[in-house]
Design a protein around this motif. Sequence first.
Motif, PDB file in Angstrom:
ATOM      1  N   GLN A 109     -28.940  34.881  -3.447  1.00  0.00           N
ATOM      2  CA  GLN A 109     -30.086  34.613  -2.275  1.00  0.00           C
ATOM      3  C   GLN A 109     -28.861  35.361  -0.799  1.00  0.00           C
ATOM      4  N   TYR A 110     -27.608  36.452  -1.374  1.00  0.00           N
ATOM      5  CA  TYR A 110     -27.103  36.942  -0.425  1.00  0.00           C
ATOM      6  C   TYR A 110     -26.098  35.538   0.699  1.00  0.00           C
ATOM      7  N   LYS A 111     -25.688  35.272  -0.182  1.00  0.00           N
ATOM      8  CA  LYS A 111     -25.182  34.386   0.741  1.00  0.00           C
ATOM      9  C   LYS A 111     -23.198  34.766   0.609  1.00  0.00           C
ATOM     10  N   PRO A 112     -23.119  34.302  -0.452  1.00  0.00           N
ATOM     11  CA  PRO A 112     -21.403  34.317  -1.161  1.00  0.00           C
ATOM     12  C   PRO A 112     -21.305  36.147  -0.702  1.00  0.00           C
ATOM     13  N   GLN A 113     -20.193  35.847  -0.339  1.00  0.00           N
ATOM     14  CA  GLN A 113     -19.560  37.231  -0.054  1.00  0.00           C
ATOM     15  C   GLN A 113     -18.883  37.788  -1.371  1.00  0.00           C
ATOM     16  N   MET A 114     -18.960  38.909  -2.166  1.00  0.00           N
ATOM     17  CA  MET A 114     -18.286  39.161  -3.181  1.00  0.00           C
ATOM     18  C   MET A 114     -17.239  40.976  -2.583  1.00  0.00           C
ATOM     19  N   HIS A 115     -16.060  40.335  -3.661  1.00  0.00           N
ATOM     20  CA  HIS A 115     -15.217  41.190  -3.295  1.00  0.00           C
ATOM     21  C   HIS A 115     -14.516  42.522  -4.366  1.00  0.00           C
ATOM     22  N   VAL A 116     -13.847  43.712  -3.453  1.00  0.00           N
ATOM     23  CA  VAL A 116     -13.811  44.540  -4.524  1.00  0.00           C
ATOM     24  C   VAL A 116     -12.236  44.811  -5.208  1.00  0.00           C
ATOM     25  N   ALA A 117     -12.465  45.196  -5.971  1.00  0.00           N
ATOM     26  CA  ALA A 117     -11.184  45.737  -6.819  1.00  0.00           C
ATOM     27  C   ALA A 117     -11.688  47.246  -7.378  1.00  0.00           C
ATOM     28  N   ARG A 118     -10.718  48.038  -7.514  1.00  0.00           N
ATOM     29  CA  ARG A 118     -10.911  49.266  -8.237  1.00  0.00           C
ATOM     30  C   ARG A 118     -12.438  49.765  -7.906  1.00  0.00           C
ATOM     31  N   GLY A 119     -13.129  50.089  -6.485  1.00  0.00           N
ATOM     32  CA  GLY A 119     -14.756  49.803  -6.157  1.00  0.00           C
ATOM     33  C   GLY A 119     -15.641  49.392  -7.005  1.00  0.00           C
ATOM     34  N   ILE A 120     -15.112  48.064  -7.398  1.00  0.00           N
ATOM     35  CA  ILE A 120     -16.602  47.320  -8.656  1.00  0.00           C
ATOM     36  C   ILE A 120     -16.122  45.669  -7.487  1.00  0.00           C
ATOM     37  N   TRP A 121     -17.250  45.809  -7.338  1.00  0.00           N
ATOM     38  CA  TRP A 121     -17.334  43.815  -6.434  1.00  0.00           C
ATOM     39  C   TRP A 121     -18.388  43.227  -7.351  1.00  0.00           C
ATOM     40  N   THR A 122     -17.170  42.219  -6.982  1.00  0.00           N
ATOM     41  CA  THR A 122     -17.846  41.022  -7.330  1.00  0.00           C
ATOM     42  C   THR A 122     -18.124  40.193  -7.159  1.00  0.00           C
ATOM     43  N   CYS A 123     -19.418  39.515  -7.300  1.00  0.00           N
ATOM     44  CA  CYS A 123     -19.595  37.627  -6.675  1.00  0.00           C
ATOM     45  C   CYS A 123     -18.384  36.527  -7.095  1.00  0.00           C
ATOM     46  N   SER A 124     -18.199  35.410  -6.127  1.00  0.00           N
ATOM     47  CA  SER A 124     -17.114  34.947  -6.642  1.00  0.00           C
ATOM     48  C   SER A 124     -17.650  33.566  -7.043  1.00  0.00           C
ATOM     49  N   ARG A 125     -18.931  33.496  -6.930  1.00  0.00           N
ATOM     50  CA  ARG A 125     -19.687  32.073  -7.475  1.00  0.00           C
ATOM     51  C   ARG A 125     -20.175  32.406  -8.839  1.00  0.00           C
ATOM     52  N   CYS A 126     -20.857  33.789  -8.865  1.00  0.00           N
ATOM     53  CA  CYS A 126     -21.215  34.105 -10.193  1.00  0.00           C
ATOM     54  C   CYS A 126     -21.239  35.320 -10.660  1.00  0.00           C
TER      55      CYS A 126
END
Length: 326
Positions: free
Chosen positions: A232-249
């Motif tokens: 639901q657009y709550k947590p931020q995602m983090h980028v590594a090598r152009g790929i964004w990952t959600c730290s929660r799911c």
Amino acid sequence: MTIAIREKPMKLIWLEALKRRLLEEDPDFSYYHEQFRRVDAGFAGEKKVDREWLELVYPYTFFVLHNLMLMNSAQHSHQLDTLFICANFMLVVEIKNMNGRLDFDDITHQCIRTKPDGTVEGFPNALTQTQRHMQFLKVISQNYSLPIEGAVIIANPSAIIASHPNTIPIFHVSGLQKHLHSLLKKYPQAFLSDKQLTQFAQQLLSRQLPSKIPAPIDPSRFRQGVLCPKCQYKPQMHVARGIWTCSRCHYTSKAIFAEALQDYQYLVRPTITNKQLREFFNIPSSDVANRLLRKFQFPFTGSNKDRVYHLPENLIEYMQPFFHSS
Ligand SMILES: [Zn+2]
């Protein structure tokens, strides 16, 4: 035939961005959600009516222009949902996508909607709006002496059209084809050549006002970063090598960056620097930010360190090919 493609209104893209990011405790949270619901329903209704034009069997040249935003001599704007123009007549179409029972009052010039649960609401009267547009078109099309007709189309099949005056036809979207054929019978004579018709359509398009992004709202009111659509657009995602990952799911995506950058473009500003990118999207390294910005080949001004990137229109579409290129 020429049928323009209806683009998503800027206001709707802006409201979508705000819907994703506005903090729940914001005093205007429910106001903007309601705004979004209305504009989104309006756009869905217009798209539904647009499909009818594609099925129109008409052997001569015609134009279907959508979302014409024009200014009259008193500097008031006219927003026409759809304008159909052929050599015999033109038809101004106002589209409403509402459910419930609709009563149109010709004396108070109001539309009263009674929802299935009994709630009663007032709306501007679409018949009055259409008449206003017709008057305006009469003035600006003087040189062409084309008859002007108007119609209000209800896009929601469950809406009940109750009392209404006989000033302007009002009907469900399914009645559009029949109505056009009745107008062709009413005006069997062509008033314009194909050349004049094209000229008139081009003249209208040249008067089109550019659409504007609503006034910016304070960045402290909305969530920053690339946000996870699965959460639901709550947590931020983090980028590594152009790929964004959600730290929660742990959902991952490359292309989600386009949507997030478009949110930035609409809610903050249409340009971005390396520093602004790092701050908004929480990117720790200047090199990573630089790689992201260069990858998409955005036009820019300024030299290396002070480079300002100009985010193109239709940003999501623009960025798509670059995600596949590496
Ligand atoms: Zn997530």
